[in-house]
Design a protein around this motif. Structure first.
Motif, PDB file in Angstrom:
ATOM      1  N   THR A  61       0.875  -1.142  -0.145  1.00 53.32           N
ATOM      2  CA  THR A  61      -0.076   0.053  -0.021  1.00 53.32           C
ATOM      3  C   THR A  61       0.858   1.220   0.008  1.00 53.32           C
ATOM      4  OG1 THR A  61      -1.610  -1.237   1.288  1.00 53.32           O
ATOM      5  CG2 THR A  61      -2.059   1.266   1.132  1.00 53.32           C
ATOM      6  N   LYS A  65       1.444   4.085  -3.101  1.00 54.08           N
ATOM      7  CA  LYS A  65       0.613   5.279  -2.789  1.00 54.08           C
ATOM      8  C   LYS A  65       1.524   6.419  -2.262  1.00 54.08           C
ATOM      9  CE  LYS A  65      -3.889   3.220  -2.507  1.00 54.08           C
ATOM     10  NZ  LYS A  65      -5.231   3.041  -1.706  1.00 54.08           N
ATOM     11  N   TYR A 263      -4.135   8.692   1.744  1.00 51.98           N
ATOM     12  CA  TYR A 263      -2.678   8.824   1.291  1.00 51.98           C
ATOM     13  C   TYR A 263      -2.442  10.181   0.641  1.00 51.98           C
ATOM     14  CZ  TYR A 263      -0.699   4.436   2.811  1.00 51.98           C
ATOM     15  OH  TYR A 263      -0.080   3.391   3.470  1.00 51.98           O
ATOM     16  N   ASN A 267       1.326  11.771   0.827  1.00 53.09           N
ATOM     17  CA  ASN A 267       1.944  12.166  -0.194  1.00 53.09           C
ATOM     18  C   ASN A 267       2.325  13.434  -0.237  1.00 53.09           C
ATOM     19  OD1 ASN A 267       2.673  12.506  -3.149  1.00 53.09           O
ATOM     20  ND2 ASN A 267       1.975  10.313  -3.123  1.00 53.09           N
TER      21      ASN A 267
END
Length: 284
Positions: A61, A65, A263, A267
């Protein structure tokens, strides 16, 4: 400890690889992902940053991401991302709920009932995974950091605090700050380790800071979105902020307006977190 390559991809001039291996801690197979920056292909012994994922996530994951590889390549950091729990242990009820059992190991060692045989994620991360890193990744074992998100943020804080001899840098995105006082934590702790709150406190970042010797303090970075749907009921960053103020703990807690639990939030601030670890671990 031997590992088996599952798949590999080119990424930011480095390599993304996924492996499986047998684990004594969980009495079964575990999977993890690794990003090797380009410096690794030159034979350099590099520092390691372990990422612990949140509820329902797995070893892929974050690496798909999170957007961290580009910054790891810049600083020469190996990224390691283990799965969040054992899989297919055969325990009755392990797949009934998304917040308990499969995908929800909470990075503690279960002591209750059938869970005690397999759900020992604290030992997995700090022992079995450490053996893999030492034996197979050509890593600098004296330069390691840990970070994570949500349940994994809880894991990063608590394991980072409890194992300072392993982890020299710590950060977290939207961590479960005090699982003793939130529904996710109460459910997991009751199921895995029973009802004794004095035991729960051994796995609670707020309580660990309260009991910590000041000689063990190291700067910790935490980012929390103010539009996070779990902010007040589950995450409770105000408790982390409060204990840091009371003890003088070196916490940088940044509240980010408009960001949620996703995310996309992580990010956005990933570069800052990788830089935080790179500085602490003496990267270029």
């Amino acid at each position: 400890m031997s590992i088996t390559l599952i798949k590999e991809h080119r990424c930011h001039s480095g390599r993304m690889a996924y492996y499986s291996h047998g684990s004594d801690a969980v009495n079964g197979e575990m999977k993890f992902g690794v990003y090797f920056p380009p410096q690794a292909d030159r034979g350099e012994k590099l520092p390691v940053l372990t990422y612990l994922a949140g509820l329902t996530c797995n070893e892929e994951t974050f690496l798909i991401k999170g957007g961290a590889q580009q910054y790891a390549a810049k600083h020469g950091l190996i990224l390691v991302a283990p799965d969040t729990s054992p899989r297919g242990a055969g325990i009755e009820g392990e797949d009934d709920d998304w917040d308990f059992g499969t995908g929800a190991g909470f990075y503690i060692n279960a002591t209750r009932g059938a869970w005690a045989k397999n759900y020992c994620m604290e030992s997995y991360v700090t022992q079995d995974l450490q053996a893999v890193i030492k034996d197979s990744l050509n890593a600098d074992m004296d330069r390691q950091g840990i970070f994570g998100h949500s349940m994994g943020g809880h894991g990063a804080l608590t394991l980072g605090f409890k194992y300072p001899e392993i982890y020299k840098s710590i950060s977290a995105f939207a961590p479960i700050c005090s699982p003793t006082f939130c529904p996710w934590g109460a459910k997991a702790f009751s199921g895995y380790i029973g009802s004794d709150h004095s035991v729960w406190k051994q796995h609670d970042a707020v309580e660990l800071i309260r009991a910590m010797d000041k000689s063990q303090y190291k700067p910790v970075l935490v980012d929390q979105g103010l539009a996070d749907e779990f902010l007040n009921e589950q995450l409770k960053p105000h408790l982390l902020e409060k204990v840091a103020a009371e003890t003088g703990f070196p916490l940088t807690l940044r509240f980010q307006e408009g960001y949620d639990h996703s995310y996309y939030f992580m990010n956005t601030f990933m570069e800052d977190h990788i830089a935080h670890h790179a500085e602490a671990l003496g990267c270029s």
